[in-house]
Write a protein that holds these residues in place. Sequence first.
Motif, PDB file in Angstrom:
ATOM      1  N   GLU A 124       0.840  -1.201   0.000  1.00 27.12           N
ATOM      2  CA  GLU A 124       0.000   0.000   0.000  1.00 27.12           C
ATOM      3  C   GLU A 124       0.875   1.252   0.000  1.00 27.12           C
ATOM      4  O   GLU A 124       1.736   1.418   0.862  1.00 27.12           O
ATOM      5  N   ASP A 158      -5.235   3.012  -1.947  1.00 17.31           N
ATOM      6  CA  ASP A 158      -6.103   3.644  -0.951  1.00 17.31           C
ATOM      7  C   ASP A 158      -6.454   5.010  -1.527  1.00 17.31           C
ATOM      8  O   ASP A 158      -5.575   5.830  -1.785  1.00 17.31           O
ATOM      9  N   HIS A 196      -4.740   8.309  -0.454  1.00 20.48           N
ATOM     10  CA  HIS A 196      -3.269   8.323  -0.339  1.00 20.48           C
ATOM     11  C   HIS A 196      -2.572   8.990  -1.523  1.00 20.48           C
ATOM     12  O   HIS A 196      -1.414   8.664  -1.826  1.00 20.48           O
ATOM     13  N   HIS A 201      -8.522   0.259  -0.889  1.00 23.57           N
ATOM     14  CA  HIS A 201      -9.056   0.792   0.362  1.00 23.57           C
ATOM     15  C   HIS A 201      -9.933   1.958  -0.048  1.00 23.57           C
ATOM     16  O   HIS A 201      -9.432   3.017  -0.406  1.00 23.57           O
ATOM     17  N   ASP A 208     -11.504   1.485   3.932  1.00 22.15           N
ATOM     18  CA  ASP A 208     -10.582   1.945   4.983  1.00 22.15           C
ATOM     19  C   ASP A 208     -11.053   3.337   5.354  1.00 22.15           C
ATOM     20  O   ASP A 208     -10.860   4.275   4.585  1.00 22.15           O
TER      21      ASP A 208
HETATM   22 MN    MN Z   1      -5.497   2.187   3.844  1.00 18.85          MN
END
Ligand code: MN
Length: 424
Positions: A213, A248, A251, A275, A323
């Motif tokens: 990730e 994600d 991110h 995520h 997430d």
């Molecule tokens: Mn995450």
Amino acid sequence: MEIQQFRIDELNHLQLDKHKKRFDYEASMVVNAEDIIAKLMAFQVAIPSWALGAGGTRFGRFSIGGEPGNLEEKIADVGILHKLNTSSGAISLHIPWDIPSDAQKIKELARHHGLKFDAMNSNTFQDQSGQTLSYKFGSLQHTDKGVRQQAIEHNLQVIEYGKSLGSKSLTVWLSDGSNFPGQLNFRKAFQNTLDGLEQIYAALPEDWKVFVEYKAFEPNFYSMTVGDWGQSLLYASKLGTKAYTLVDLGHHLPNANIEQIVSLLLMEGKLGGFHFNDSKYGDDDLTVGSIRPYQLFLIFRELVEGMNARGMNHAQDLGWMIDASHNIKDPLEDLLQSVEAIMLAYAQALMVDDAALDAARESNDVVLAQEILQAAFRTDVRAIVAEARLRAGGALDPLGAYRTMQIRQQLINERGAVSRATGL
Ligand code: MN
Ligand code: LRH
């Protein structure tokens, strides 16, 4: 507390006529309604074990009462979500926040709620009490071999917990990086990290995957040692066929074109999973589709197109996980909203006329290409998504049912107003 099926059937009965009218209309406007419903029923989103309590920020945390105080109660809470929307059939655990005391008992409990264990998450971004060496200056990147070894062993331990629960993947998110120019030798940090990931990769069972990730910033604010999709792809490519990147949504640097990143990672066969969340600024971990629903739709467009191009099984071949972190909402209501947003974006992406879109693109009819996409995004598919739930035994209106049944109050009565969940 567990939701009885008859309660859901009762509430659905009250809404059935209105639903049937809406569904008949929506289905009449979509050529492949039955195919979409079949795909929606197969599509399961994993719920993060660390997002079942009130999260918080460094400025404060506001508890909501009735929070799950242990892994058993977390599994029960995901069981409530899955009973209501029939699309939350997996939980993603975070170690050491969710160490299974008795793996067999935990597995039984999850099976009772119709849940599987999705990716396991390691944690080398916090120092646990009694931990020998600190991760203050990183974990796998660390200049001290002892710290790197400690982090590797933690990940191997997480794999063992996952094997005992039937999980088939490990997500490695590293908070490693630097806060100031000059602090870090980027090359050495990369090579140390790759060396550590190689030792973790070597311990993976044959049928497992490892998800690398990436994150652009936080908790380091000058460099992150897995800072973007390119770096994650570099690691995953050097590691081997069982290594993939994990996207994600929160991110990325501002205005990153995430749907293009998704398209290219899929093309390379190196997209492992997601995520899902939403954000306006940083890693805000907000409700999926609450800030940029069009981006979520465009991402699902690239997923559907890219997975079809590779003959992939939509439900099985990628890791679908949420997430999120909940500061002001009831986590279970937020997660119901997030799963709904994902199912709506997926349904709209499935209804796009691929052939017509390709033809418009080939002839550079930009306006037509845009109109074909936006027509899908502007189409109401809520009754089609609800119909998929109804056929799977779920609630036509999960959020409405959650409130009508006063689930939160029942959880507070059971667990008290101050119980606190481990996690973010
Ligand atoms: Mn995450
Ligand atoms: C890091 C992250 C990662 C998890 C953590 C809870 O920001 O997205 O996926 O380990 O949140």
